[in-house]
Design a protein around this motif. Structure first.
Motif, short mmCIF file in Angstrom:
data_model
loop_
_atom_site.label_atom_id
_atom_site.label_comp_id
_atom_site.label_asym_id
_atom_site.label_seq_id
_atom_site.Cartn_x
_atom_site.Cartn_y
_atom_site.Cartn_z
N UNK A 1 0.82 -1.22 0.00
CA UNK A 1 0.00 0.00 0.00
C UNK A 1 0.85 1.26 0.00
N UNK B 1 3.88 1.56 -1.16
CA UNK B 1 4.49 1.69 -2.48
C UNK B 1 3.46 2.25 -3.47
N UNK B 2 2.25 1.70 -3.40
CA UNK B 2 1.17 2.14 -4.28
C UNK B 2 0.90 3.63 -4.10
N UNK B 3 1.07 4.08 -2.86
CA UNK B 3 0.81 5.50 -2.57
C UNK B 3 1.92 6.40 -3.10
N UNK B 4 2.98 5.79 -3.65
CA UNK B 4 4.06 6.59 -4.22
C UNK B 4 4.96 7.21 -3.16
N UNK C 1 -0.14 11.96 -1.77
CA UNK C 1 0.15 10.58 -2.13
C UNK C 1 -0.41 10.35 -3.53
N UNK C 2 -0.03 9.24 -4.16
CA UNK C 2 -0.39 9.03 -5.56
C UNK C 2 -1.92 9.03 -5.76
N UNK D 1 -3.42 5.68 -5.32
CA UNK D 1 -3.67 5.32 -3.92
C UNK D 1 -4.95 5.99 -3.41
N UNK E 1 -4.47 -7.78 -2.32
CA UNK E 1 -3.15 -7.38 -1.80
C UNK E 1 -2.50 -8.52 -1.05
#
Lengths: 186, 485
Positions: free
Chosen positions: A121, A123-126, B33-34, B37, B87
């Motif tokens: 998670x 990593x996914x969030x950058x 954040x991305x 996400x 996940x």
């Protein structure tokens, strides 16, 4: 201005920082040793116990890594990026609002299987994640071996092995943080 | 190194990935954040993120909201569950690839010991042994006995007190000022002496012991063991930590009730701490007081535990609110590291002194004012009939009044009475039980006020005072009926 110039190479991005220091956030499930690592990196003392939920607020301290000074932030434990309790919300808000330059995701190596989804998670969030496999001494005693190099390739992020309570791997962790910050600045 | 591996990332099923893409396209705001996400969290129903996005996107939110509800409609199970499973699948497949487990490795001793501490048949005796060695022998006999005797009996009574009082008599002509600083109840001879000679050794040995138990991982096991009993009194295993901490300092324990999940539990825990958990200082003096009378000691233990369970049970029935389920991760048993135990004891002592020391001094000043104005004499004369009703001599009134200022002042007062031969076994049991239940000390009272608010605190105190005397009255009658003296 002078202080900033000294710390120039430590900046990872053009972000203006209030304190002028790059930030490291320590996150992870309760009772994996975040506070021990915080104490090791800052030389400060926050209460450490062997039960989940010892830390309920964010602690901040300063620490030197390489030639840079960092602001280091210890957080209450959280099980995933989606918070359920108030403490978890406090921890996530820090990730959302403070733009940490490095996020150390600390896990208990014994329970890596259960803790990896949270790494995914992050990593996914950058977020700029470094995975820290802590409590390795206990994992080894239980006959658990982890191929950290392979894990690094699979996840595409730095992975460090530590036994923080025994002060093992802390030097390597600092080196990894310094390299990481350097690689982003470059 | 030529084969650059593509890092593995979570991929959800087609419908969800499509929804994620659509949401990302709609997100116009700036996020830390991305966007992927953010989209994932939105799909999982994260309220805080929804709130943030709807604020940032304004008119655009409607479209995102539609995507969310439409995507969820496609599934029977909540998306949060489906996505978490996805996940987990990836995490497990990665873990299987990099983790090698040697099943033959020895994990038996630790696990067996762990199970022994949590199963009732073996767990209760282990708990009793830990309490006996840790609390009774180390804190009670060593801390409250040996160390207190030395600092209080030798250092203060033989050196500091006579020296201060000598100075006062020589240089201070006003008796009132002498009494404020020294003499029987002065800031130095009472406030400081209590803080340094009694509290320091008792609380210090307790915190040291508590830190060892904490770091060994034993507390969560006690929590599992006592969860069922605690549920009966409106709490659950989680409350084991503040309740055991109460044996060290009820004031600190009242602060730690913050870790409980609901207001209801916090109120019940605060009530029980104020009523039936003696702090280490009081415990030390009571144990010293009753050590010569086994029957009185047993009576006291039975009465206090009985009241704890009874009032907890009734409070659980009366106080409204939900009962949370108990879930606690049980960490492995570990050898505590001495440096951490030491550091933690030190920081707790530091807290204790900074928070509580001023209140000791305040108590000395109030006692001084009370004596000076004759107010205390008046209150004591009101209390005397109450003492007689409990079968106690008039002199016990002073002990009860001081008990409000410090839990252990009261017990300390009884100590003097017993030394003077004024109390028999029955009276000791009655007086010790009543005093233990009787109001919290000033420091605890002020923390209760801060944490629980005025209404709850006054309610608790208004219940405790008459109740403590009622228990003393009934206990006295029962003991007389049984022919105990």
């Amino acid at each position: 201005m002078g202080k900033k110039a000294n710390n120039k190479n430590c900046h990872t991005s053009g972000n203006e920082r209030i304190a002028g220091l790059p930030k490291i956030a320590l996150v992870g499930t309760p009772n994996v040793g975040k506070s021990v690592i915080f104490n090791r990196l800052t030389g400060k003392y926050v209460t450490v116990s062997n039960y989940p939920g010892t830390t309920v607020e964010i602690s901040r301290g300063k620490g030197h890594i390489g030639h840079c000074e960092f602001e280091i932030m210890d957080t209450p434990g959280m099980y995933s990026l989606m918070p359920i309790t108030e403490e978890e919300r406090v921890a996530r808000r820090l990730l959302l609002e403070e733009k940490p330059d490095v996020v150390l995701h600390i896990v208990d190596a014994k329970n890596i299987k259960r803790m990896l989804p949270f790494t995914l998670q992050l990593i996914e969030a950058g977020l700029p994640v470094i995975l820290v496999l802590n409590v390795m001494d206990e994992a080894e005693r239980l006959g658990i071996k982890i191929d950290a190099y392979k894990l690094r390739q699979k996840l595409g992020i730095p992975v460090v092995v530590t036994s923080a309570a025994l002060n093992k791997g802390i030097k390597e962790l600092k080196q990894e943080v310094a390299d990481y910050v350097g690689s982003i600045a470059a | 190194m030529s084969a650059v591996l593509q890092p593995e990332t979570v991929k959800y099923d087609e419908t969800i990935e499509k929804a994620i893409e659509d949401i990302i396209d709609s997100l116009k705001g700036g996020y830390n954040i991305s966007k992927r996400s953010i989209a994932v969290l939105l799909l999982q129903g994260d309220d805080e993120i929804k709130h943030m996005v709807s604020r940032l996107e304004g008119d655009g939110w409607q479209r995102i909201s539609d995507i969310l509800s439409e995507t969820q409609k496609t599934y029977n199970e909540p998306l949060s569950y489906i996505m978490a499973m996805e996940r987990q699948k990836l995490a497990w497949s990665i873990a299987d690839d990099i983790v090698e487990e040697d099943k033959a490795a020895d994990k038996s001793i630790n696990e067996r010991l762990s199970r022994l501490t949590m199963s009732p048949i073996t767990g209760i005796p282990i708990l009793l042994i830990v309490l006996y060695l840790g609390l009774y022998q180390f804190v009670g006999v060593f801390g409250a006995g040996v160390v207190v005797d030395f600092i209080e009996g030798t250092i203060f009574e033989q050196y500091i007190n006579p020296w201060i009082n000598g100075l006062l008599i020589q240089y201070v002509p006003w008796p009132a000022l002498r009494d404020l600083i020294g003499m029987d109840y002065g800031i130095i001879t009472l406030g400081l002496r209590y803080a340094v000679a009694i509290i320091l050794p008792i609380v210090g040995t307790f915190f040291f012991m508590f830190s060892i138990i904490e770091d060994s991982g034993y507390l969560p096991r006690i929590a599992m063991l006592l969860d069922r009993v605690f549920k009966k009194i409106g709490l659950n295993g989680r409350a084991v930590i503040p309740m055991t901490l109460g044996f060290g300092c009820d004031t600190m324990a009242t602060l730690v009730t913050r870790t409980l999940e609901t207001t209801r539990e916090r109120v019940i825990a605060t009530l029980l701490l104020a009523l039936a958990i003696p702090c280490s200082a009081q415990l030390g003096v009571v144990l010293g007081l009753l050590s010569g009378h086994t029957a009185a000691l047993v009576t006291w233990v039975v009465v206090v535990i009985g009241v704890l369970l009874l009032i907890g049970y009734l409070a659980a029935k009366v106080i409204p609110g939900e009962r949370p389920a108990f879930f606690m991760e049980v960490p492995p048993l570990r050898w505590p590291s001495l440096s951490n135990v030491w550091m933690k004891t030190y920081t707790r002592m530091q807290w204790y002194f900074i928070e509580v020391m001023p209140l000791f001094i305040l108590a000395s000043v109030i006692i001084w004012l009370g004596n000076l104005t004759g107010l205390f004499g008046l209150i004591i004369s009101w209390l005397e009939p109450l003492m007689h009703a409990l079968g106690l001599p008039s002199e016990a009134a002073e002990a009860f009044l001081f008990g409000f200022f410090r839990r252990d002042y009261g017990a300390g007062g009884l100590y003097d009475l017993q030394k003077a031969g004024l109390l028999n076994g029955r009276q000791l049991a009655v007086a010790a039980s009543t005093l233990t239940l009787f109001v919290p000390c000033i420091a605890q009272f002020s923390i209760m006020w801060k944490e629980r608010g005025a209404k709850t605190t006054l309610g608790i105190v208004a219940f405790i005072i008459p109740f403590a005397f009622a228990v003393g009255y009934v206990l006295n009658k029962i003991l007389i009926l049984l022919g105990v003296s």
